[in-house]
Motif scaffolding. Structure first.
Motif, short mmCIF file in Angstrom:
data_model
loop_
_atom_site.label_atom_id
_atom_site.label_comp_id
_atom_site.label_asym_id
_atom_site.label_seq_id
_atom_site.Cartn_x
_atom_site.Cartn_y
_atom_site.Cartn_z
N MET A 21 0.78 -1.16 -0.02
CA MET A 21 -0.02 -0.09 0.03
C MET A 21 0.79 1.20 -0.06
SD MET A 21 -3.12 -0.85 -0.45
CE MET A 21 -3.97 0.58 -0.19
N SER A 32 -4.45 -0.48 -5.51
CA SER A 32 -5.17 -0.96 -4.28
C SER A 32 -6.28 -1.92 -4.55
CB SER A 32 -5.41 0.36 -3.29
OG SER A 32 -6.32 1.17 -4.04
N SER A 61 -1.46 3.06 3.33
CA SER A 61 -1.92 4.06 2.19
C SER A 61 -1.55 5.44 2.67
CB SER A 61 -3.39 4.02 2.18
OG SER A 61 -3.88 4.73 1.24
#
Length: 204
Positions: A21, A32, A61
């Protein structure tokens, strides 16, 4: 790509999700829409905990947004304004345009970061204007985390429910990212053409 992602998660578990990520935000070709559904599928088999999958996906992320944020912050609005005033004429871009864009981001940046983190095609790119407009780091991290968490939850849940067919998520969502990019390019071209016309119509 799907096999490589799955093998990495099988060998590294939660750390693999985190790393993937992070990379997804720096190198968009790693989607993703494939990583998190794959992790959701692994959770459905009992190999991973679904809550930890979402947490690691969200953390990865958010960490992945930082490099572009710092690039934008280092470049800064003032440098961009000076560059536009000096070299931006061929792009019909002026320092005034940059300041207008920065003012817009100051007003709507939190919403842009929050919802943009859930839009394929622009998820990673939003970190640049956030950095350039000097959005405070705590605010940037908070709204990135909320948006990323919602996105990670949605994709993980889809992979969990679809099971072995988790790759359908990427097949359905992937084209959306391409459409968003095409629309953005078309909008940029339309803006460019209009600005050229306006400049030609202006007296001497």
């Amino acid at each position: 790509m799907a096999e490589w992602v799955q093998n990495l998660m099988d060998s590294m578990g939660y750390l693999g999700i985190l790393l993937l990520m992070i990379l997804e935000n720096i190198f968009p070709p790693i989607p993703s829409e494939l990583i998190m559904p794959s992790a959701g599928f692994a959770a459905s088999r009992g190999d991973l905990n679904v809550a930890l999958v979402i947490v690691m996906g969200t953390v990865g992320s958010v960490l992945g947004t930082l490099p572009l944020y710092y690039v934008g912050r280092a470049f800064g609005e003032e440098r961009l304004v000076k560059w536009a005033d000096k070299h931006g004429k061929w792009l019909t871009l002026s320092g005034k345009d940059i300041r207008k864009a920065d003012d817009w981001f100051d007003r709507h940046g939190t919403k842009a970061v929050l919802f943009g983190r859930m839009v394929p095609g622009i998820r990673s790119l939003l970190s640049l204007p956030a950095g350039m407009s000097e959005m405070p780091m705590p605010k940037f991290l908070l709204y990135s985390a909320i948006g990323s968490g919602l996105w990670a939850s949605l994709l993980t849940g889809a992979g969990y429910l679809l099971g072995e067919n988790y790759d359908r998520v990427e097949q359905y969502i992937g084209p959306i990212g391409q459409i968003v990019l095409v629309v953005a390019v078309i909008a940029a071209v339309v803006w460019f053409v209009r600005r050229r016309r306006e400049q030609r119509q202006q007296p001497g």
